[in-house]
Design an enzyme around this catalytic site. Structure first.
Site, PDB file in Angstrom:
ATOM      1  CB  SER A   1      -0.964   0.275   1.186  1.00 44.73           C
ATOM      2  OG  SER A   1      -1.458   1.322   1.286  1.00 44.73           O
TER       3      SER A   1
ATOM      4  CE1 TYR B   1      -4.213  -2.767   4.597  1.00 42.27           C
ATOM      5  CE2 TYR B   1      -3.668  -0.342   4.559  1.00 42.27           C
ATOM      6  CZ  TYR B   1      -3.995  -1.498   3.979  1.00 42.27           C
ATOM      7  OH  TYR B   1      -4.125  -1.431   2.426  1.00 42.27           O
TER       8      TYR B   1
END
Length: 273
Positions: A153, A167
Site C-alpha cells: 500500500s 495496517y
C-alpha cells in the site's frame, strides 16, 4: 515481439488470495482475460465461487475456479496449500492480495489490532509463499520465471497512519519483505514484486468510496485527481506476470496516482510571494 507474447498468459496457472473483491477481483479478471487459469481464494468461499462464475461467463480464453481459503492462521495456510494442490499440479503466479485493516484513533487503538492484522497481512503472506515455493520453483525458468506479486500500500511507503496504524506498518513490512524475497528467490527463477496502491474502490475502502460523490472527494486529494480503476491494476498485473516483466524483480509499483511522491510545501513559497 507482439503484444500477446509480451502480456499473454495462455497456459499459466495463478492463485489470487482475497480474490473475490477489490484489487484481487480486478487482478483476477485481467489474468483470466489474458488466458490464465486463476484460482480465487478468500475466507468467503461462496463469494469466490460466484466471482469465478462471473469471470467464466466473460468468454475469455482463461478460466477461474473459486474456493475458500484463509491465510490468518497456520492451519488456514496449510489448508489453502492443500486446496491448491487438489486443483492444480502447477503454479506459475502467486498474488498475495488477502489483507485486513483496523481503524481507531490514537489513544484508543487496541493491542489486539496488531496481532490480527499482522497475522493476515504479513505472516500469512510469508507462510503461504514459503509453502508454495516447490510449485513455483518447478514452474520457473531463466527465460520465463514464476511470479509472486504482493499487495502492499502507499500507506506502507509514506508516513500515513490515518487511524490504521497496524495496517500501515504491515504494508511497510510487505514491501520490505518483497525485496528480501526478491533477492533470495532470484536464483530459483522466481520474481517477487509488490504493488503499492493508493485509493481504489473496494470493500476495505467502502467507507470513503461507496458512491460517486465520495470517490470524487477522495480523488481531489490525489495528485492525479481520481481514485484507481480496474485497468490500473490490470496493466500492472499483465506487465509483471507476462514475458514483458520477466527481467524485473524487487520492484515496488506505485499504483497510487502520485501519492507516493507527495511531500510538504515549498519551504520558500511564502517568502517568494
Amino acid at each position: 515481439m507482439d503484444i500477446q507474447t509480451l502480456f499473454g498468459l495462455d497456459g499459466k496457472v495463478a492463485l489470487v488470495t482475497g480474490g473475490a473483491t477489490g484489487i484481487g477481483r480486478m487482478a483476477a479478471e485481467s489474468l483470466v482475460r489474458a488466458g490464465a487459469t486463476v484460482l480465487l481464494a478468500s475466507r468467503k468461499g461462496e463469494a469466490c465461487e460466484a466471482v469465478a462464475a462471473e469471470l467464466n461467463a466473460l468468454g475469455a480464453s482463461g478460466k477461474a475456479i473459486g474456493f475458500a481459503g484463509d491465510v490468518g492462521t497456520e492451519e488456514g495456510v496449510d489448508a489453502l496449500v492443500a486446496a491448491v494442490k487438489d486443483r492444480t499440479e502447477t503454479l506459475d503466479i502467486l498474488m498475495n492480495n488477502a489483507g485486513i485493516t483496523w481503524g481507531a484513533p490514537m489513544g484508543q487503538f487496541p493491542f489486539k489490532a496488531w496481532d490480527k492484522v499482522m497475522n493476515v497481512n504479513v505472516a500469512g503472506l510469508f507462510d503461504l509463499t514459503q509453502k508454495l515455493l516447490p510449485m513455483l520453483k518447478a514452474s520457473g525458468t531463466v527465460d520465463d520465471p514464476a511470479r509472486v506479486v504482493n499487495v502492499g500500500s502507499v500507506m506502507g511507503e509514506r508516513e500515513m497512519g490515518d487511524g490504521a496504524y497496524s495496517y500501515s506498518a504491515s504494508k511497510a513490512a510487505v514491501i520490505h519483505l518483497s525485496k528480501i524475497l526478491a533477492k533470495e528467490l532470484a536464483g530459483d527463477a522466481i520474481t517477487v514484486n509488490a504493488l503499492a496502491p493508493g485509493p481504489f474502490v473496494s470493500r476495505m475502502t467502502a467507507f470513503a468510496t461507496h458512491d460517486e460523490e465520495m470517490r470524487s472527494k477522495v480523488g481531489d486529494d490525489v495528485p492525479l485527481k481520481r481514485v484507481g480503476r480496474d485497468e490500473d491494476i490490470a496493466g500492472c498485473m499483465l506487465f509483471l506476470c507476462g514475458r514483458g516483466g520477466a527481467y524485473i524483480t524487487g520492484a515496488v509499483v506505485p499504483v497510487s496516482g502520485g501519492i507516493n511522491v507527495m511531500s510538504g510545501p515549498n519551504i520558500f513559497e511564502q517568502a517568494l510571494h
